[in-house]
Structures are given as C-alpha cells and as structure tokens.
Motif scaffolding. Structure first.
Motif, mmCIF file in Angstrom:
data_model
loop_
_atom_site.group_PDB
_atom_site.id
_atom_site.type_symbol
_atom_site.label_atom_id
_atom_site.label_comp_id
_atom_site.label_asym_id
_atom_site.label_seq_id
_atom_site.Cartn_x
_atom_site.Cartn_y
_atom_site.Cartn_z
ATOM 1 N N GLN A 190 0.742 -1.284 0.056
ATOM 2 C CA GLN A 190 -0.093 0.077 -0.056
ATOM 3 C C GLN A 190 0.911 1.239 -0.073
ATOM 4 O O GLN A 190 1.734 1.558 0.965
ATOM 5 C CB GLN A 190 -1.055 -0.081 1.116
ATOM 6 C CG GLN A 190 -1.829 1.155 1.139
ATOM 7 C CD GLN A 190 -2.687 1.091 2.466
ATOM 8 O OE1 GLN A 190 -3.093 0.073 3.200
ATOM 9 N NE2 GLN A 190 -3.519 2.361 2.877
ATOM 10 N N THR A 245 -6.190 7.738 5.275
ATOM 11 C CA THR A 245 -7.390 8.335 4.647
ATOM 12 C C THR A 245 -7.303 8.596 3.376
ATOM 13 O O THR A 245 -6.289 9.018 2.819
ATOM 14 C CB THR A 245 -8.099 9.186 5.405
ATOM 15 O OG1 THR A 245 -7.321 10.467 5.886
ATOM 16 C CG2 THR A 245 -8.653 8.680 6.971
ATOM 17 N N LYS A 305 -7.423 8.022 -0.838
ATOM 18 C CA LYS A 305 -7.398 7.123 -1.798
ATOM 19 C C LYS A 305 -5.885 7.003 -2.424
ATOM 20 O O LYS A 305 -5.012 7.795 -2.010
ATOM 21 C CB LYS A 305 -8.167 7.198 -3.296
ATOM 22 C CG LYS A 305 -9.640 7.486 -2.787
ATOM 23 C CD LYS A 305 -10.391 7.580 -4.000
ATOM 24 C CE LYS A 305 -11.931 7.686 -4.080
ATOM 25 N NZ LYS A 305 -12.706 8.004 -5.212
ATOM 26 N N LYS A 360 -2.677 3.994 -4.356
ATOM 27 C CA LYS A 360 -2.396 2.856 -5.245
ATOM 28 C C LYS A 360 -1.774 1.798 -4.424
ATOM 29 O O LYS A 360 -1.088 1.840 -3.372
ATOM 30 C CB LYS A 360 -1.734 3.215 -6.355
ATOM 31 C CG LYS A 360 -2.651 4.339 -7.292
ATOM 32 C CD LYS A 360 -1.638 4.738 -8.558
ATOM 33 C CE LYS A 360 -2.670 5.574 -9.199
ATOM 34 N NZ LYS A 360 -1.800 5.931 -10.744
ATOM 35 N N THR A 384 -6.101 -0.436 -6.116
ATOM 36 C CA THR A 384 -6.171 0.847 -5.703
ATOM 37 C C THR A 384 -6.797 0.676 -3.846
ATOM 38 O O THR A 384 -7.391 -0.338 -3.760
ATOM 39 C CB THR A 384 -7.340 1.738 -6.299
ATOM 40 O OG1 THR A 384 -8.461 0.924 -6.228
ATOM 41 C CG2 THR A 384 -6.745 1.778 -7.697
ATOM 42 N N TRP A 385 -6.590 1.586 -3.081
ATOM 43 C CA TRP A 385 -7.238 1.393 -1.746
ATOM 44 C C TRP A 385 -7.855 2.534 -1.346
ATOM 45 O O TRP A 385 -7.640 3.886 -2.002
ATOM 46 C CB TRP A 385 -6.096 1.104 -0.631
ATOM 47 C CG TRP A 385 -4.854 2.360 -0.698
ATOM 48 C CD1 TRP A 385 -3.840 2.385 -1.218
ATOM 49 C CD2 TRP A 385 -4.963 3.529 -0.009
ATOM 50 N NE1 TRP A 385 -3.106 3.613 -0.782
ATOM 51 C CE2 TRP A 385 -3.824 4.325 -0.007
ATOM 52 C CE3 TRP A 385 -6.084 4.007 1.164
ATOM 53 C CZ2 TRP A 385 -3.659 5.364 0.498
ATOM 54 C CZ3 TRP A 385 -5.777 5.211 1.617
ATOM 55 C CH2 TRP A 385 -4.761 5.850 1.411
ATOM 56 N N GLU A 386 -8.818 2.755 -0.409
ATOM 57 C CA GLU A 386 -9.589 3.830 -0.063
ATOM 58 C C GLU A 386 -10.240 3.717 1.463
ATOM 59 O O GLU A 386 -10.437 2.573 1.699
ATOM 60 C CB GLU A 386 -10.814 3.714 -0.963
ATOM 61 C CG GLU A 386 -11.807 5.026 -0.659
ATOM 62 C CD GLU A 386 -13.043 5.216 -1.296
ATOM 63 O OE1 GLU A 386 -13.596 6.272 -1.248
ATOM 64 O OE2 GLU A 386 -13.352 4.293 -2.173
ATOM 65 N N LYS A 387 -9.711 4.662 2.055
ATOM 66 C CA LYS A 387 -10.400 4.705 3.606
ATOM 67 C C LYS A 387 -11.022 6.178 3.698
ATOM 68 O O LYS A 387 -10.347 7.138 3.705
ATOM 69 C CB LYS A 387 -9.132 4.591 4.355
ATOM 70 C CG LYS A 387 -9.367 4.410 5.775
ATOM 71 C CD LYS A 387 -8.374 3.921 6.775
ATOM 72 C CE LYS A 387 -8.719 3.629 8.303
ATOM 73 N NZ LYS A 387 -7.462 3.282 9.003
ATOM 74 N N LYS A 388 -12.226 6.030 4.154
ATOM 75 C CA LYS A 388 -12.890 7.259 4.578
ATOM 76 C C LYS A 388 -12.796 7.827 5.795
ATOM 77 O O LYS A 388 -13.092 8.804 5.893
ATOM 78 C CB LYS A 388 -14.727 7.157 4.113
ATOM 79 C CG LYS A 388 -14.852 6.427 2.521
ATOM 80 C CD LYS A 388 -16.215 6.237 2.472
ATOM 81 C CE LYS A 388 -16.473 5.706 0.927
ATOM 82 N NZ LYS A 388 -17.723 5.345 0.748
ATOM 83 N N THR A 402 -9.805 -0.194 5.451
ATOM 84 C CA THR A 402 -9.385 0.189 4.218
ATOM 85 C C THR A 402 -9.884 -0.796 3.158
ATOM 86 O O THR A 402 -9.895 -2.044 3.550
ATOM 87 C CB THR A 402 -7.768 0.112 4.074
ATOM 88 O OG1 THR A 402 -7.213 1.129 5.321
ATOM 89 C CG2 THR A 402 -7.459 0.365 2.901
ATOM 90 N N TYR A 435 -9.635 -2.662 -0.436
ATOM 91 C CA TYR A 435 -8.634 -2.787 -1.444
ATOM 92 C C TYR A 435 -9.593 -3.209 -2.636
ATOM 93 O O TYR A 435 -10.221 -4.160 -2.633
ATOM 94 C CB TYR A 435 -7.474 -3.837 -0.986
ATOM 95 C CG TYR A 435 -6.850 -3.188 0.106
ATOM 96 C CD1 TYR A 435 -5.688 -2.425 0.200
ATOM 97 C CD2 TYR A 435 -7.200 -3.696 1.436
ATOM 98 C CE1 TYR A 435 -4.970 -2.112 1.061
ATOM 99 C CE2 TYR A 435 -6.208 -3.282 2.522
ATOM 100 C CZ TYR A 435 -5.375 -2.492 2.280
ATOM 101 O OH TYR A 435 -4.412 -2.163 3.383
#
Length: 364
Positions: free
Chosen positions: A282, A300, A302, A304, A317-321, A327, A329
C-alpha cells in the motif's frame, strides 16, 4: 458253493447300499438350509470441519472458540540488534511500516496466541499502528508510546494493554542487549490483563470480515487482470531491505530481511521462517510532527498499491473514508480484491519510495 457265497455277499452289500441311500433321500426334506447372515457395515464420512469455523483473518478453518474471540495486535521491534523475534510466526496478519530514521516496525495480528509464553521483543506505539489494529477490532498491545499517540491510547476509542494498565503481562529478559530490546509478553497474561480491564473478548455477533476469501478448496483467479510475474518481491525499504521468495511447491512467499531468513526463534527449526500466502503493498504519504522526527502517516483518502499471490502481482487501489475505519482494497476494475486462504503481509510503503518496489521472474 463258492460262487453262491460270493453272490449272497454281493446281494447283501447291494441291499445295504440301497437301504442307506433310501434313508438318505427320505430324510432330505428334514434338512434345513443354513441361513447366511450378511452384515452391512455403514460407512460414515467424518466431517473434517466439525466444530470449526472459518477464520476472519485467514479464511482457513479453525476451532470455533478461537475464531470467535477478538484478535490481539502486538508491536514488534525490528531493528537488527533486536532480532530474532519470538512468537511472530503465529501472526495471521503482519503489518510493516517505516518509523523514525528509516527503520521499520512490525505489528502482528494474532488469532491463536495464548500458548505463547514469549512474544517480542515488544516496542512502543505509533499512532498509525493504532489505526491498523482497529481495522481488525484487535486489542492493541505495546510497551511505551509516542507522545503524539498517548491521548488517543487513553481514550475509549481503542482497547490496549500496555505498561501503565497491563504491566503484569510483560517481563524482561536479560539477553545481553540494550534495555529497549528486553521486553517480552506472555500470551495468557495478555488475555488476563484484558479481562481485568473489562475489554470484550469476543467479536460482536454482527461482525463482518475485513477481507473476502476464496472458497476453501479454490484458488483466486487473476484471469482478465493485467499481472506481472512475481517470484521475488522486493518491498523497497532501505534499512532492513526485506524481500519475499515464492516457493512453487507450497505456493507461499518466504520472507527475508537483513540478507537472511526472517525467523521466529520460538518455532521449530524447520518451520521457523515467516511465510505468507498473500502480500499487499500500500503506497501512502507521510508528514512529520512538530518534533521533525515522528511520522504521521496519511491513511485516509485514496491511493495505489499491489496485490501479490501465487507468483503474480496485479495493481490495486485503496480507499479509507474514516481514520478509525477500514481500508478497502480493489482491483483496477473497481471490484473488491479476494484473497487466497492463508496469512497476509501488508507493507506500507511511502509514495516517494514506490519505485524501489521490484518484482522478479525468478525466486532468487
């Protein structure tokens, strides 16, 4: 005269034979056939998963009692003077991230650890490791902490066992090393300390797994995805230079660092090298706190990364709000990644060093 006697004897013999045969056939109706009893043996197939459930951490089947309880997350010292570590081979999820001065620290997430009498050496907390632990609803274990993490640790946002509230779970080993490398923990005593602190020890009934895993007898397919051959994976940290070599026989990635096998000194000699089924890399940004030394990792938003398994790597890709959330993936097509059943290493690499991540076609 002699002929008459012989004839008489012959007649007697014939008569006797006739009588015997007659008696035999006469009594055949009284002979009952012997019944042959056939015993039918019912073959039952024992359910190999009876009394077990799928682990939230690995997707593998384990004892239900173990699967239901919350995991513990332990901070591990990882500088060269502190190795080898103890108990780390039992970790189902292993996080590695840089700290001050370019060195890295490890955090193992454990499902089955209560039989471990020696875990460590244990090191201090960094705030972003708290966030990693929360992703798994884990009870966070550390000895010492960054001043920037202390307020969060003393809040009700995280359950943690440390020097000020669970001292009895830790002990010192006189190993000839500097003091900071001598702290270890006992698995059963960590649980005892958590009970004393009145932390819940089981998942909530509506708990949902962090990752989706392949069906138990299946393997993740990367068909349709753009992949690279990844028989060797170099993570890109400059200090300990960790890398993984893929073993085609058991389809596991064996971990190396400091130019040697990464081992657990509590494991049997033939099984003491750390190995993983999955690797997630990550890429993240980081800034410095006002002391111009302590890292504050941006988790937090977005970003790659890479997902590596079975000798192949694909971009994700990764995302954490939310800071204390999970997270997610995803593959490049936007679908959530599915992991192969087994242990996972999660490598946090700063964006400025992402070009240091290398994949090789050969495991050497």
């Amino acid at each position: 005269m002699k002929a008459k006697i012989i004839g008489s004897v012959a007649g007697v013999v014939v008569t006797a034979v006739a009588v015997i045969l007659g008696w035999y056939f006469l009594h055949q109706t009284d002979v009952k056939p012997v019944k042959q009893e056939v015993t039918t043996v019912e073959q039952t197939t024992k359910d190999p998963y009876a009394g077990k459930a799928r682990s939230f951490l690995t997707g593998q089947y384990r004892d239900k009692k173990i699967v239901k309880r919350r995991p513990f997350a332990m901070m591990y010292n990882n500088i060269q003077n502190a190795i080898p570590q103890s108990g780390i081979g039992n970790a189902d999820i292993l996080y590695e991230a840089p700290v001050e001065g370019g060195i890295t620290r490890l955090m193992g997430v454990f499902e089955d650890f209560t039989k471990l009498k020696k875990m460590g050496s244990v090191r201090s907390c960094r705030i972003y490791y708290c966030r990693f632990a929360l992703e798994w609803d884990a009870i966070y274990c550390h000895y010492g902490q960054s001043k920037y993490a202390k307020k969060f640790l003393k809040s009700d946002k995280i359950d943690n066992v440390c020097s000020w509230n669970g001292e009895s779970a830790y002990y010192r080993v006189q190993n000839g090393k500097a003091l900071e490398h001598t702290c270890f923990a006992n698995g059963k005593k960590l649980v005892k300390a958590a009970k004393k602190l009145k932390y819940k020890l089981k998942y909530k009934k509506d708990y949902k797994p962090h990752f989706a895993f392949a069906d138990i007898d299946q393997t993740v397919s990367m068909d349709g995805l753009k992949t690279k051959k990844a028989k060797r994976v170099d993570v890109g940290y400059n200090y300990n230079k960790p890398y993984y070599l893929f073993n085609k026989k058991d389809k596991q990635y064996y971990r190396y660092q400091y130019g040697q096998k990464h081992i657990d000194d509590q494991k049997k000699k033939k099984k003491n090298q750390l190995k993983f089924k999955n690797i997630i890399i990550q890429f993240v940004d980081a800034t410095l706190y006002p002391d111009n030394k302590s890292l504050d990792m941006t988790l937090t938003g977005k970003g790659k990364g890479w997902y590596i398994t079975d000798g192949k790597a694909t971009k994700i890709t990764w995302e954490k709000k939310k800071k204390n959330g999970r997270t997610t993936y995803r593959y490049k097509d936007g679908s959530d990644i599915v992991l192969n059943n087994g242990k996972t290493a999660i490598q946090m690499v700063l964006n400025e060093y992402k070009d240091n991540v290398k994949f090789s076609k050969k495991a050497k």
